[in-house]
Design a protein around this motif. Structure first.
Motif, PDB file in Angstrom:
ATOM      1  N   SER A  50       0.750  -1.243   0.036  1.00  0.00           N
ATOM      2  CA  SER A  50       0.233   0.043  -0.027  1.00  0.00           C
ATOM      3  C   SER A  50       0.912   1.398  -0.081  1.00  0.00           C
ATOM      4  N   LEU A  51       0.579   2.344  -0.782  1.00  0.00           N
ATOM      5  CA  LEU A  51       0.963   3.545  -0.653  1.00  0.00           C
ATOM      6  C   LEU A  51       0.593   4.568   0.053  1.00  0.00           C
ATOM      7  N   ILE A  52       1.451   5.009   1.240  1.00  0.00           N
ATOM      8  CA  ILE A  52       0.983   6.295   2.005  1.00  0.00           C
ATOM      9  C   ILE A  52       1.923   7.482   1.075  1.00  0.00           C
ATOM     10  N   ALA A  53       1.206   7.987   0.694  1.00  0.00           N
ATOM     11  CA  ALA A  53       2.064   9.118  -0.235  1.00  0.00           C
ATOM     12  C   ALA A  53       1.715  10.563   0.649  1.00  0.00           C
ATOM     13  N   TYR A  78      -3.284  12.460  -5.089  1.00  0.00           N
ATOM     14  CA  TYR A  78      -2.800  11.249  -4.594  1.00  0.00           C
ATOM     15  C   TYR A  78      -4.169  10.349  -4.282  1.00  0.00           C
ATOM     16  N   ALA A  83      -3.040   6.342  -4.384  1.00  0.00           N
ATOM     17  CA  ALA A  83      -2.729   6.121  -2.958  1.00  0.00           C
ATOM     18  C   ALA A  83      -3.595   5.632  -1.919  1.00  0.00           C
ATOM     19  N   ARG A  84      -3.209   4.884  -0.990  1.00  0.00           N
ATOM     20  CA  ARG A  84      -4.069   4.119   0.023  1.00  0.00           C
ATOM     21  C   ARG A  84      -4.545   4.970   1.329  1.00  0.00           C
ATOM     22  N   ILE A  86      -2.870   9.167   2.967  1.00  0.00           N
ATOM     23  CA  ILE A  86      -2.111  10.302   2.748  1.00  0.00           C
ATOM     24  C   ILE A  86      -1.394  10.937   4.241  1.00  0.00           C
ATOM     25  N   VAL A 254       2.685   8.723  -8.564  1.00  0.00           N
ATOM     26  CA  VAL A 254       1.790   8.040  -7.829  1.00  0.00           C
ATOM     27  C   VAL A 254       1.221   6.636  -8.516  1.00  0.00           C
ATOM     28  N   ALA A 258       1.959   2.995  -6.827  1.00  0.00           N
ATOM     29  CA  ALA A 258       1.058   2.323  -6.553  1.00  0.00           C
ATOM     30  C   ALA A 258       0.590   0.959  -7.494  1.00  0.00           C
TER      31      ALA A 258
END
Ligand SMILES: O=P(O)(O)OC[C@@H](O)[C@@H](O)c1c[nH]c2ccccc12
Length: 271
Positions: A50-53, A78, A83-84, A86, A254, A258
């Motif tokens: 998972s992406l935390i941007a 994002y 993104a999952r 922020i 992003v 992701a």
């Protein structure tokens, strides 16, 4: 460590000042009207890394990160591109953020993701403030607080319905985090002494964590290849700032982190 010490010395004064200008009684009133909590834990648990941007204007080591910096439009981008969660810098003096920026993003109608209040938290007051402005998670840096304070801060976040991302640099700190009740542990790949990024050190730390703990690889990830490496090491999520903030095309970057990059070539999605 020097920089962290300087930031923490500043933070002590800042928090005391805030408590006078905006006392806890006002924070509590505001808490009652905060938007309902979004599930940060669940967002991290989804399949694939998972992406935390991150939304940050500047950093002590890199200075200003982009010319056309606009915190809210970044957060919206994002949110739209995979993104999952922020992460929004709440620290103003060193990172150019602020609680009001967290608030604006967390309550924006176009942002649907959980929002993390990214701050040097040293006092439960800040955890209450985070929820009062609409945050769903807080960052807690093990090294920034006295060991006895850590369980209290984690517990406060959980009681308010939030998650805590508990950041560590060493195996000892990771054990302390878990022993203090952390459900999500972040491993900072960047050594604060040398500013060097070392994924192997992160892997050693990750290996001592129980399988029930969610893990986040933080800092210094520069491409999808780094993301895949972190995934292979067993991390559930990654926290990425600079590589996204410095990109010419933020949306594309992003999507790339992701793992949605290929879909961008699909004309249907390319609007
Ligand atoms: O910009 P980067 O290298 O992608 O890193 C993001 C994030 O991990 C970094 O901003 C960070 C991790 N922990 C922190 C604690 C305080 C300030 C900043 C941070």
């Amino acid at each position: 460590m020097f920089m962290l010490d300087e930031i923490l010395a500043h933070k002590i004064i800042e928090v005391e000042d805030k408590k006078v200008r905006y006392p806890m009684s006002l924070v509590e009133k505001k808490l009652a009207h905060a938007r309902s909590v979004r599930d940060f834990f669940d967002a991290m648990k989804q399949p694939g890394i998972s992406l935390i941007a991150e939304v940050k204007r500047k950093s002590p080591s890199k200075g200003e990160l982009r010319q056309d910096y606009d915190a809210l439009s970044l957060a919206r981008t994002y949110s739209q591109h995979g993104a999952r969660a922020i992460s929004v810098l709440a620290d103003e003096a060193f990172f150019g953020g602020g609680a009001h920026i967290v608030e604006r993003i967390a309550n924006d109608a176009q942002v649907h993701l959980p929002v993390m209040y990214k701050e040097f938290v040293i006092d439960p007051y800040q955890v209450f403030e985070a929820r009062s402005v609409g945050a769903d998670a807080v960052l807690l840096i093990v090294r920034a607080v006295a060991p006895a304070m850590l369980p209290q801060l984690i517990e406060t976040a959980h009681q308010l319905g939030m998650q805590a991302l508990v950041e560590c640099f060493t195996v000892e700190e990771a054990k302390l985090a878990v022993g203090s009740g952390a459900r999500i542990v972040g491993v900072n790949n960047r050594d604060l002494q040398s500013f060097e990024v070392d994924l192997e050190r992160s892997e050693k730390i990750r290996a001592v964590l129980p399988s029930t703990t969610l893990t986040v690889s933080e800092s210094g990830l520069s491409s999808r290849a780094d993301a895949l490496q972190a995934e292979q090491l067993g991390f559930d999520a990654m926290l990425v700032g600079e590589a996204i903030l410095k990109a010419d095309n933020v949306a594309l970057q992003v999507r790339s982190f992701a793992g949605l990059h290929e879909e961008m070539k699909d004309p249907v999605l390319n609007d």
